[in-house]
Design an enzyme around this catalytic site. Structure first.
Site, PDB file in Angstrom:
ATOM      1  CD  GLU A 180      -2.884   1.162   2.352  1.00 23.65           C
ATOM      2  OE1 GLU A 180      -3.509   2.203   2.612  1.00 23.65           O
ATOM      3  OE2 GLU A 180      -3.052   0.088   2.968  1.00 23.65           O
ATOM      4  CD  GLU A 304      -7.978   5.652   7.053  1.00 21.73           C
ATOM      5  OE1 GLU A 304      -7.859   6.625   6.304  1.00 21.73           O
ATOM      6  OE2 GLU A 304      -7.086   4.799   7.216  1.00 21.73           O
ATOM      7  NE  ARG A 337      -0.864   3.973  11.808  1.00 23.90           N
ATOM      8  CZ  ARG A 337      -1.516   4.447  10.760  1.00 23.90           C
ATOM      9  NH1 ARG A 337      -2.716   4.000  10.459  1.00 23.90           N
ATOM     10  NH2 ARG A 337      -0.987   5.392  10.018  1.00 23.90           N
ATOM     11  CE  LYS A 377      -1.360   8.637   9.585  1.00 28.68           C
ATOM     12  NZ  LYS A 377      -1.996   8.788   8.249  1.00 28.68           N
ATOM     13  CG  ASP A 382      -3.649  10.602   5.875  1.00 27.41           C
ATOM     14  OD1 ASP A 382      -2.605  10.091   6.301  1.00 27.41           O
ATOM     15  OD2 ASP A 382      -4.411  10.017   5.085  1.00 27.41           O
ATOM     16  CD  GLU A 404       1.843   6.659  11.458  1.00 28.83           C
ATOM     17  OE1 GLU A 404       1.436   5.894  12.373  1.00 28.83           O
ATOM     18  OE2 GLU A 404       1.184   6.898  10.434  1.00 28.83           O
ATOM     19  CD  GLU A 410      -1.198   8.199   1.739  1.00 26.15           C
ATOM     20  OE1 GLU A 410      -2.416   8.147   1.579  1.00 26.15           O
ATOM     21  OE2 GLU A 410      -0.630   7.886   2.807  1.00 26.15           O
TER      22      GLU A 410
END
EC number: 3.2.1.139
Length: 844
Positions: A180, A304, A337, A377, A382, A404, A410
């Site tokens: 991914e 998600e 997470r 994060k 994101d 993170e 991405e």
């Protein structure tokens, strides 16, 4: 097509500098760099167990010295009879025992080596590389070899300790072998739902990780597949652990919270159900029977669409603690997470994805077991190009946390665009959240120092694959290197990191280092501006698709919550406590208060915290809309300097590396113009506010394809409409039939020009193209970006598949005929947007 792919692989394997060695090339130093230095001729290794990191250190020293100096170094594993011009490597305890004296009388009192730390002494005839543990000895070895590889023969003695105990990567590999957000090929770990037979690349990767002091890897995607826990796969994980153990790298896996039900056959996965607890206990014991030094689990839950404790009305702490409980007797840990959010109601003005994680964890601080690390994060959305630090860093005081960071790009160009990330990371790590009115740098919270937590650290989302460059492009490897360096020492200067990386990767030529520095330090602000803005907008990419190309409206028209709230009159998210979502109030009061007013909000976060009119005046004197126009044009021009600078290095570094980087930077420069046009056109059309400099919507050098004389082509409208210049493009009527677009150059003055052809290169097909001037072919090319570049391709003509090719210094006479010919293939319908005739060395 298979022949084409095989050709690329053969070429890669045959090349002298494919990139597979990364920054561990150990290239022979030129004579002037050695300058008479006599390297050590003998290595004494204080552990002969081949799975030991100390043994690996000895092997690495021999490999490095022999490569850098073209020498023939010997290794001894017995005693401590070092003699002159030698190296001894091992732990402090092993050295003391073998050599019968303390290596430095002040070592323990003066330096106080911490776990994984090392002591390097190059002031005497015998070089001492001593670790607090075996990993530390290996880290010191790589430090020493890094110095030598750069021609640095300084006589120094110092100790080095890590900023935090946990320095892990998160690989997003799937069991079927895909990755991914993987832009560097297929998985080095897995294939066809099992562990790969050939794990050669795993050992090579562990070596790279150890060289930058990374001590753990989560092997599997956070969107985890329970099949990882099958008996055969657990044995396979043991084989992976065997490959990484000699480099001191522990392994862990991401687990699916519903595994007890979906894989184990239980009727439930309720974390408080005794049957569930027993199932997790049994599977964990089985893993540790196979891998005694297994690191632990990573869990993404209740986010998600992933299963989690909320299914049974249990808390997130309940979900983390059931796994922490079964790991604890083995010394294992769980990364949990905090990326928890649900789909949002677009119509709700106060809905805010940035607020959701903080709200989900309210009341849970102090309820997590002491082997749980909350993985946060760096920002609350994101992996955007710029975000404020996550407010959870200021909330968790009684819980272990890790930050993170994203190594995989991405939302940041997916390795096809060069974006050097450490300057972005520094904005987060150096932020002072002022918890309780006291200095509270994020880096000190992450390390555990600020709140006296015993665990903490860094998790980097990585995506290495079987590509010989590992990540899909040579320059993107700088981010993997820098992650390890900054996880060890977050105060390290990004400029020093990139210089070191460049010298180790490309050699000692100062011209090369200076160009790499320029591109690296210019890349993040440039990318941030041509894909978004430097005044607080999130990425304006197609968030519902590949996250690669521009699509402004896609962001505001979905439930994911990466919104700009733009309309014809105003733009920006109101995150104030007074009028908006209240997000600013999630920070400690002293830190959050400055975002309540526009006057005290830093301009780089204006549109993150405030909804304003396009005519709002910025401190620069420009309005918001004019700033958007200016910034996008300016930084698109900046991107054009990347290939121009790189061309000056022709002949100064490996030919393969030179050509591959130039190809990538040339694409990036062209794609920056795609982003510029799409975003400028969108806001120009939306607001009707003209560009003061007359650029928006005005492209006099372009010859639109829909206005040409067409054969075998049809005119199409694209979605989003800004993907095409003028809103339209042309597509071939069918495959395997020649299509042409022809135009007389009546408006072009006779002279020498550059000709730019802008087209769309979609996946699942390779169109063939040729450009003619009159009846003379200027060149041919293929629509094969999916085999050249590393990003996620799209199967339709849009901003993600748009690309260009430039034919330089073509002599044209007024009235000449320009003709584009193509043959489409598969889904690649050879879609043509426009041709631009521009002065040499410029763009449209």
């Amino acid at each position: 097509m298979l022949h084409l792919i095989a050709h690329f692989l053969i070429f890669a394997l045959a090349a002298a500098e494919s990139g597979i060695d990364g920054w561990l090339r150990y290239a022979k130093l030129p004579r002037n760099a050695v300058n008479g230095f006599q390297p050590p001729a003998r290595i004494v290794v204080l552990n002969q167990t081949q799975t030991s990191p100390v043994f690996s250190a000895g092997t690495e020293l021999q490999r490095g010295l022999d490569g850098i100096f073209d020498s023939n170094t010997t290794i001894s594993y017995n005693g401590c009879d070092t003699g002159p011009k030698s190296i001894v490597v091992g732990t402090v305890d092993a050295y003391t025992h073998a050599c019968d004296h303390n290596p430095n009388p002040n070592l323990h009192s003066q330096f106080q080596l911490e776990e994984d730390g090392f002591f390097l002494n190059i002031t005497e005839d015998t070089v001492q590389i001593l670790g607090q543990n075996e990993k530390g000895a290996l880290y010191g070895t790589f430090e020493y070899l890094s110095m030598l590889a750069q021609g640095n023969f300084s006589a120094v003695a110092y100790a080095s300790n890590p900023s935090a105990p946990l320095r892990w990567t998160n690989e997003w590999d799937n069991m079927d072998g895909t990755i991914e957000r993987g832009y560097g090929g297929l998985s080095i770990f897995f294939d066809n739902n099992t562990v790969r037979e050939d794990l050669t690349r795993v050992a090579q990767y562990a070596r790279l990780l150890a060289s930058v002091r990374i001590n753990g890897v989560i092997l599997t995607n956070v969107n985890a597949n329970p099949i990882t826990l099958s008996p055969d796969n657990i044995k396979g994980l043991g084989r992976i652990a065997d490959q990484m153990r000699p480099y001191g790298v522990q392994i862990g896996i991401a687990v699916n919270f519903a595994s007890p039900k979906d894989f184990g056959g239980l009727p439930t996965y309720d974390p408080l159900d005794k049957r569930v607890i027993s199932w997790w206990q049994n599977i964990t014991d089985t893993i540790y029977d196979e891998i005694s030094d297994f690191g632990g689990y990573l869990l993404k839950a209740s986010s998600e669409g992933q299963p989690g404790p909320h299914t049974y009305n249990r808390t997130l702490a309940d979900g983390a603690n059931v796994l922490a409980h079964v790991l604890k007797p083995h010394g294992g840990i769980i990364f949990f997470r905090t990326f928890v959010y649900e789909m949002l109601d677009i119509a709700d003005w106060n809905a805010d994805r940035a607020s959701e994680a903080y709200e989900a964890f309210q009341g849970l601080d102090g309820q997590f077991r002491d082997n749980v690390i909350l993985q946060i994060k760096y920002g609350p959305l994101d992996f955007q190009g710029r975000e404020p630090p996550h407010p959870l860093f200021g909330y968790f005081r009684q819980s272990n946390v890790a930050i993170e960071l994203q190594i995989a790009q991405e939302y940041l160009g997916q390795q096809t665009h060069t974006v050097y990330l450490p300057p972005l990371w520094k904005t987060i790590l150096d932020a002072d959240l002022r918890v309780d009115g006291e200095t509270s740098y994020v880096r000190d919270i992450v390390s555990g120092d600020r709140f006296q937590r015993h665990l903490g650290g860094y998790c980097g989302v990585a995506n290495v694959g079987l590509d010989y460059t590992w990540t899909g492009s040579h320059l993107s490897m700088s981010n993997l290197y820098a992650f390890g360096r900054m996880a060890w020492d977050p105060t390290e200067d990004p400029d020093q990191i990139i210089q070191t990386w460049s010298r180790l990767t490309f050699g000692l030529n100062r011209d090369v280092t200076n160009v790499v520095r320029y591109i690296a330090h210019t890349s993040w602000p440039a990318y941030q501006n041509y894909t978004s803005s430097d005044i607080g907008l999130p990425s304006l990419t197609d968030v519902t698709n590949t996250h690669f190309g521009p699509n402004v409206r896609a962001g505001d028209d979905n439930k994911y919550g990466i919104w700009t709230r733009s309309d014809a009159f105003s733009i920006g998210m109101d995150r104030t406590v007074r009028n908006g979502s209240g997000y600013a109030g999630q920070y400690p009061p002293e830190y959050g208060a400055r975002f309540e007013e526009m006057d005290t909000t830093p301009v780089e976060f204006l549109l993150w915290y405030h909804h304003v009119n396009y005519t709002h005046e910025l401190p620069s004197g420009d309005t918001v809309i004019q700033h958007l126009y200016n910034a996008h044009y300016s930084v698109a021009d900046t991107a054009q300097t990347f290939p121009a600078r790189w061309k000056k290095l022709d002949g100064k570094l490996d030919r393969q590396q030179y050509k591959e980087v130039l190809t990538q930077l040339t694409f990036q420069a062209g794609h920056a113009i795609v982003w510029r046009d799409s975003i400028v056109d969108y806001y120009h059309n939306l607001t009707g506010i003209p560009d003061e400099l007359g650029r928006a919507g005005h492209h006099p050098l372009r010859l639109e394809a829909e206005d040409m004389e067409l054969s075998g082509y049809r005119i199409i409208e694209l979605d989003p409409v800004e993907s095409a210049s003028g809103g339209f493009a042309v597509a071939a009527l069918d495959n395997n039939t020649l299509a042409t677009a022809e135009v007389k150059l009546h408006r072009v003055s006779s002279g020498v020009w550059d000709i730019i052809v802008v087209y769309f290169d979609v996946i699942k097909g390779i169109a063939e193209w040729e450009l003619y001037l009159n009846d003379r072919s200027l060149g041919t090319w293929l629509g094969n970006n999916e085999y050249v570049f590393s990003h996620a391709g799209t199967d339709a003509p849009d901003g993600g598949s748009k690309t260009r090719i430039t034919f330089e210094k073509v002599r044209i006479r007024t009235g000449d005929t320009l003709r584009v010919e193509c043959v489409s293939d598969g889904l690649d319908a050879a879609v043509l947007d426009y041709v631009a005739i521009v002065p040499v060395g410029t763009t449209d």
